[in-house]
Write a protein that holds these residues in place. Structure first.
Motif, mmCIF file in Angstrom:
data_model
loop_
_atom_site.group_PDB
_atom_site.id
_atom_site.type_symbol
_atom_site.label_atom_id
_atom_site.label_comp_id
_atom_site.label_asym_id
_atom_site.label_seq_id
_atom_site.Cartn_x
_atom_site.Cartn_y
_atom_site.Cartn_z
ATOM 1 N N GLY A 181 0.827 -1.210 0.000
ATOM 2 C CA GLY A 181 0.000 0.000 0.000
ATOM 3 C C GLY A 181 0.853 1.249 0.000
ATOM 4 N N THR A 182 0.568 2.127 -0.949
ATOM 5 C CA THR A 182 1.314 3.384 -1.060
ATOM 6 C C THR A 182 0.350 4.560 -1.188
ATOM 7 O OG1 THR A 182 1.554 2.894 -3.413
ATOM 8 C CG2 THR A 182 3.434 2.393 -2.006
ATOM 9 N N GLY A 183 -0.725 4.508 -0.386
ATOM 10 C CA GLY A 183 -1.573 5.690 -0.214
ATOM 11 C C GLY A 183 -0.935 6.529 0.889
ATOM 12 N N SER A 184 -1.732 7.381 1.492
ATOM 13 C CA SER A 184 -1.214 8.280 2.523
ATOM 14 C C SER A 184 -0.537 7.511 3.667
ATOM 15 C CB SER A 184 -2.394 9.072 3.080
ATOM 16 O OG SER A 184 -1.957 10.263 3.593
ATOM 17 N N SER A 185 -1.190 6.437 4.139
ATOM 18 C CA SER A 185 -0.642 5.698 5.284
ATOM 19 C C SER A 185 0.695 5.053 4.919
ATOM 20 C CB SER A 185 -1.628 4.627 5.749
ATOM 21 O OG SER A 185 -2.878 5.192 6.012
ATOM 22 N N ARG A 205 1.031 -1.190 -5.857
ATOM 23 C CA ARG A 205 0.148 -1.445 -7.000
ATOM 24 C C ARG A 205 -0.048 -0.167 -7.815
ATOM 25 N NH1 ARG A 205 -5.425 -4.353 -5.775
ATOM 26 N NH2 ARG A 205 -6.008 -2.308 -4.978
ATOM 27 N N THR A 206 -0.328 0.940 -7.149
ATOM 28 C CA THR A 206 -0.510 2.212 -7.854
ATOM 29 C C THR A 206 0.438 3.249 -7.247
ATOM 30 O OG1 THR A 206 -2.842 1.675 -8.160
ATOM 31 C CG2 THR A 206 -2.217 3.957 -8.530
ATOM 32 N N LYS A 329 -7.219 11.699 -6.781
ATOM 33 C CA LYS A 329 -7.131 11.126 -5.433
ATOM 34 C C LYS A 329 -6.694 12.207 -4.465
ATOM 35 C CE LYS A 329 -5.865 6.542 -7.008
ATOM 36 N NZ LYS A 329 -5.311 5.258 -6.584
ATOM 37 N N ARG A 330 -6.878 11.926 -3.198
ATOM 38 C CA ARG A 330 -6.443 12.882 -2.193
ATOM 39 C C ARG A 330 -4.928 13.023 -2.245
ATOM 40 N NH1 ARG A 330 -8.543 14.772 2.957
ATOM 41 N NH2 ARG A 330 -6.784 15.382 4.217
ATOM 42 N N ALA A 379 -1.024 -1.406 4.581
ATOM 43 C CA ALA A 379 -1.481 0.000 4.546
ATOM 44 C C ALA A 379 -2.482 0.088 3.406
ATOM 45 C CB ALA A 379 -0.294 0.929 4.326
ATOM 46 N N THR A 380 -3.505 -0.774 3.481
ATOM 47 C CA THR A 380 -4.347 -1.036 2.319
ATOM 48 C C THR A 380 -5.681 -0.282 2.333
ATOM 49 O OG1 THR A 380 -4.854 -3.090 3.527
ATOM 50 C CG2 THR A 380 -3.379 -3.251 1.638
ATOM 51 N N GLY A 381 -5.815 0.675 3.225
ATOM 52 C CA GLY A 381 -6.939 1.605 3.115
ATOM 53 C C GLY A 381 -8.216 1.188 3.823
ATOM 54 N N TRP A 496 -10.816 5.853 -3.650
ATOM 55 C CA TRP A 496 -11.767 5.449 -2.605
ATOM 56 C C TRP A 496 -12.906 6.454 -2.457
ATOM 57 C CZ3 TRP A 496 -11.781 9.186 1.054
ATOM 58 C CH2 TRP A 496 -10.587 9.810 1.406
HETATM 59 P P1 NA7 Z 1 -5.533 4.461 0.509
HETATM 60 O O1 NA7 Z 1 -5.254 5.820 0.062
HETATM 61 O O2 NA7 Z 1 -6.787 3.807 0.063
HETATM 62 O O3 NA7 Z 1 -4.288 3.548 0.074
HETATM 63 C C1 NA7 Z 1 -4.342 2.148 0.116
HETATM 64 C C2 NA7 Z 1 -3.186 1.594 -0.649
HETATM 65 O O4 NA7 Z 1 -3.209 0.169 -0.562
HETATM 66 C C3 NA7 Z 1 -3.207 1.937 -2.130
HETATM 67 O O5 NA7 Z 1 -1.903 2.142 -2.566
HETATM 68 C C4 NA7 Z 1 -3.801 0.671 -2.736
HETATM 69 O O6 NA7 Z 1 -3.463 0.469 -4.072
HETATM 70 C C5 NA7 Z 1 -3.160 -0.372 -1.866
HETATM 71 N N1 NA7 Z 1 -3.876 -1.648 -1.892
HETATM 72 C C6 NA7 Z 1 -5.121 -1.891 -1.436
HETATM 73 N N2 NA7 Z 1 -5.430 -3.183 -1.642
HETATM 74 C C7 NA7 Z 1 -4.368 -3.755 -2.244
HETATM 75 C C8 NA7 Z 1 -4.088 -5.052 -2.720
HETATM 76 N N3 NA7 Z 1 -4.987 -6.048 -2.610
HETATM 77 N N4 NA7 Z 1 -2.898 -5.281 -3.277
HETATM 78 C C9 NA7 Z 1 -1.994 -4.299 -3.388
HETATM 79 N N5 NA7 Z 1 -2.189 -3.036 -2.970
HETATM 80 C C10 NA7 Z 1 -3.364 -2.776 -2.403
HETATM 81 O O7 NA7 Z 1 -5.521 4.337 2.113
HETATM 82 P P2 NA7 Z 1 -4.596 5.123 3.142
HETATM 83 O O8 NA7 Z 1 -4.826 4.524 4.471
HETATM 84 O O9 NA7 Z 1 -3.208 5.190 2.672
HETATM 85 O O10 NA7 Z 1 -5.131 6.592 3.122
HETATM 86 C C11 NA7 Z 1 -6.510 6.870 3.305
HETATM 87 C C12 NA7 Z 1 -6.711 8.294 3.708
HETATM 88 O O11 NA7 Z 1 -6.383 8.432 5.087
HETATM 89 C C13 NA7 Z 1 -5.854 9.325 3.056
HETATM 90 O O12 NA7 Z 1 -6.303 9.753 1.840
HETATM 91 C C14 NA7 Z 1 -5.860 10.457 4.068
HETATM 92 O O13 NA7 Z 1 -7.046 11.181 3.941
HETATM 93 C C15 NA7 Z 1 -5.902 9.742 5.358
HETATM 94 P P3 NA7 Z 1 -4.466 0.998 -5.250
HETATM 95 O O14 NA7 Z 1 -4.315 2.481 -5.251
HETATM 96 O O15 NA7 Z 1 -5.859 0.560 -4.845
HETATM 97 O O16 NA7 Z 1 -3.991 0.336 -6.479
#
Ligand code: NA7
Length: 537
Positions: A181-185, A205-206, A329-330, A379-381, A496
């Motif tokens: 996971g490479t979102g904010s967390s 992934r993204t 995205k945010r 850190a999968t959201g 999301w």
């Molecule tokens: P996010 O922004 O939803 O990030 C989740 C990350 O986890 C994102 O990079 C996803 O990739 C990745 N992800 C989720 N499921 C998978 C699977 N199955 N395989 C690989 N990678 C996966 O959540 P955060 O907690 O980082 O942040 C949420 C908000 O909290 C943020 O915007 C702030 O407002 C505070 P994807 O992009 O789906 O390809």
């Protein structure tokens, strides 16, 4: 009939704490039911290394009590999780809120009793509570999403989720750590995990758009200057689209969006923008929010900065956000994120080229390699904005279940009321600015509005209130209308905000993108018309 409270508030995060305070100040009996063993909501659960707010701390705080504002000392421009958790605990103590909060008492089901116009709350402790009104302070990003790869339960090491990070220290020192996971967390945790890991593997992934936060300690002088003009600052916040004035020290917000169109710019002008603004060079143009070609040109400037920062060209290439527009995205703020990939003990697995196949006892197998791990960080959201509500069995009028009613996407009136669910008010729910506006600011306004509504109902002896279907439909159309044509809803955007991260979740843009002032103006108009669009009885 015996009531445990006039109002039960579900959740003791920012919204729940504030709802308790204002409703109690009105003379109502309020009971807060909270799943966690402490108060703070998001700031209780997300205690992973590097967890930090991306809104300046002087603005990510409540403005309802000038004495509180003056007393509380923030130490950094962007506050860390422990500091915000301390702040929220301070609120709980300062206003004597704890006596009405039941911790470790998660609500599992809620049923509307039509004979008495009351809600019955079932909890995981087996206790049951009854109240006239329900305030759902369940949070926008509070229902963690956990992927299920084959073999996950065979992993012999430790799996920790950023959004459920344990209170006791997690052993990370000298470990082989993997993070998905490479979102904010993820972006916040990665540089911190790299500081302690023997080896850190990032499974991406993204790729994310992320900007250096340039966080700094907040000097006494800077803090005093802001405190001297706090009323003015709060007024700016209430009047701003996102509830953030952006004038209190965050460098990224200082970059002006002026009238420069990137589509009309020369190569030299774009190079100059990079030299002057670095990663923010892509943010200064006026046409990138509405024109996909302009957006793509701006993305190029971001890519150039990633290439300049990350030494290994192959790794840099994988870290380039592609396939979705800037602004969909945010935005993420970071502290040395891209630089972390220059460290010898940090490696990147690009899941688009090498997807995860299974988890084994000792690590993760992808299509092309096997990576041994001691700790796996997820850190999968979140199942954003709706998940916290649909995970509770909310049964409204005629036995209807909210989860079923929202199968095609959430429908609300002003994000607050829901047809079929009388006497229930949602805080920062879908159809309100929610995740798009600074929470404490928005909560003060929205919960203030809800509490005045409750006062009105009590004073006029109404025992039941429910949103009207036509009003709910009209509001839903308006929410969709304002989101149309923005990058948030571009065809290539999968965020999301749109529910795209959760399999089977309908593609619906969840928050109201029309801005906090417009939203509150509408709410206040509704109140002025005797709560138009709600049926009172
Ligand atoms: P996010 O922004 O939803 O990030 C989740 C990350 O986890 C994102 O990079 C996803 O990739 C990745 N992800 C989720 N499921 C998978 C699977 N199955 N395989 C690989 N990678 C996966 O959540 P955060 O907690 O980082 O942040 C949420 C908000 O909290 C943020 O915007 C702030 O407002 C505070 P994807 O992009 O789906 O390809």
């Amino acid at each position: 009939m015996l009531l445990d409270a006039d109002v039960v508030v579900v959740g003791a995060g920012m919204c729940g704490l504030y709802a308790l305070k204002v409703l109690r100040d009105q003379g109502l009996r309020v009971l807060v039911l909270e799943k966690g063993s402490g108060v703070g909501g998001t700031w209780f659960w997300n205690r992973y290394p590097g967890a930090r707010c991306d809104i300046p701390s002087m603005e990510y705080s409540f403005g309802f009590d000038p004495e509180l504002e003056q007393d509380w000392e923030w130490t950094e421009h962007f506050a860390s999780q422990p500091e915000i958790e301390r702040y929220l605990n301070h609120l709980a103590d300062r206003y004597d809120l704890r006596r009405d909060i039941r911790l470790s008492t998660g609500v599992t089901a809620m049923t509307f009793d039509e004979d008495t116009d009351t809600w019955v709350f079932d909890t995981e402790t087996g206790e049951q509570f009854r109240a006239r009104f329900a305030v759902m302070a369940t949070g926008g990003l509070s229902a963690p999403y956990r992927p299920a790869w084959p073999g996950m339960d065979t992993f012999a090491g430790r799996i920790v989720q950023t959004s459920l990070w344990p209170e006791e220290p997690v052993e990370l020192e000298g470990k082989r750590i993997g993070i998905v996971g490479t979102g904010s967390s993820g972006v916040q945790a990665i540089p911190e995990l790299a500081k302690v890991a023997d080896h850190l593997t990032v499974f991406q992934r993204t790729a994310a758009f992320t900007w250096p936060s340039q966080n700094q300690p907040l000097s006494d002088d800077a803090q005093a200057a802001i405190k001297a003009r706090y009323r003015e600052l709060r007024a700016e916040q209430y009047a701003s689209f996102t509830g953030t004035a952006g004038t209190t020290g965050a460098v990224i917000f200082a970059v002006p969006t002026d009238d420069r169109r990137i589509l009309d710019s020369t190569h030299e002008e774009r190079v100059d923008a990079i030299e002057e603004h670095g990663f923010s060079a892509c943010r200064i143009w006026s046409d990138t929010a509405t024109d996909l070609d302009a957006n793509a040109m701006a993305v190029e400037l971001f890519h150039e900065m990633v290439r300049r920062t990350v030494k290994d060209p192959e790794v840099a290439d994988s870290l380039l956000p592609r396939g979705y527009p800037l602004g969909c995205k945010r935005p993420v703020l970071d502290a040395g994120y891209f630089e972390t990939f220059n460290l010898d003990h940090v490696s990147l697995v690009d899941l688009r080229k090498d997807p995860i196949q299974e988890v084994t006892a000792t690590g993760i197998r992808t299509e092309h390699q096997f990576i041994e791990l001691d700790v796996l960080v997820l850190a999968t959201g979140f199942d954003a904005m709706t998940g916290a509500l649909t995970r509770i069995d909310v049964r409204g009028r005629d036995g209807r279940l909210l989860r079923d009613d929202w199968v095609g996407g959430p429908r609300t009136y002003l994000g607050i009321g829901i047809v079929g669910y009388p006497n229930m008010f949602v805080c920062v729910g879908p159809g309100s600015p929610g995740v798009l506006a600074t929470y404490p600011t928005q909560i003060e306004l929205q919960v203030g509005w809800i509490s005045e509504f409750v006062r009105y109902l009590v004073e006029h002896d109404y025992t039941r209130v429910e949103a009207d279907l036509a009003a709910q439909d009209t509001w839903g159309e308006h929410v969709n209308e304002v989101a149309r044509g923005t990058m948030f809803t571009a065809e290539s955007c999968n965020s999301w905000y749109l529910g795209a991260n959760i399999e089977g979740k309908p593609r619906v843009f969840l928050p109201y993108v029309g801005g906090l002032p417009n939203y509150m103006a509408r709410c206040n108009e509704v109140a002025a018309q005797g709560y138009e669009g709600f049926v009172l009885s």
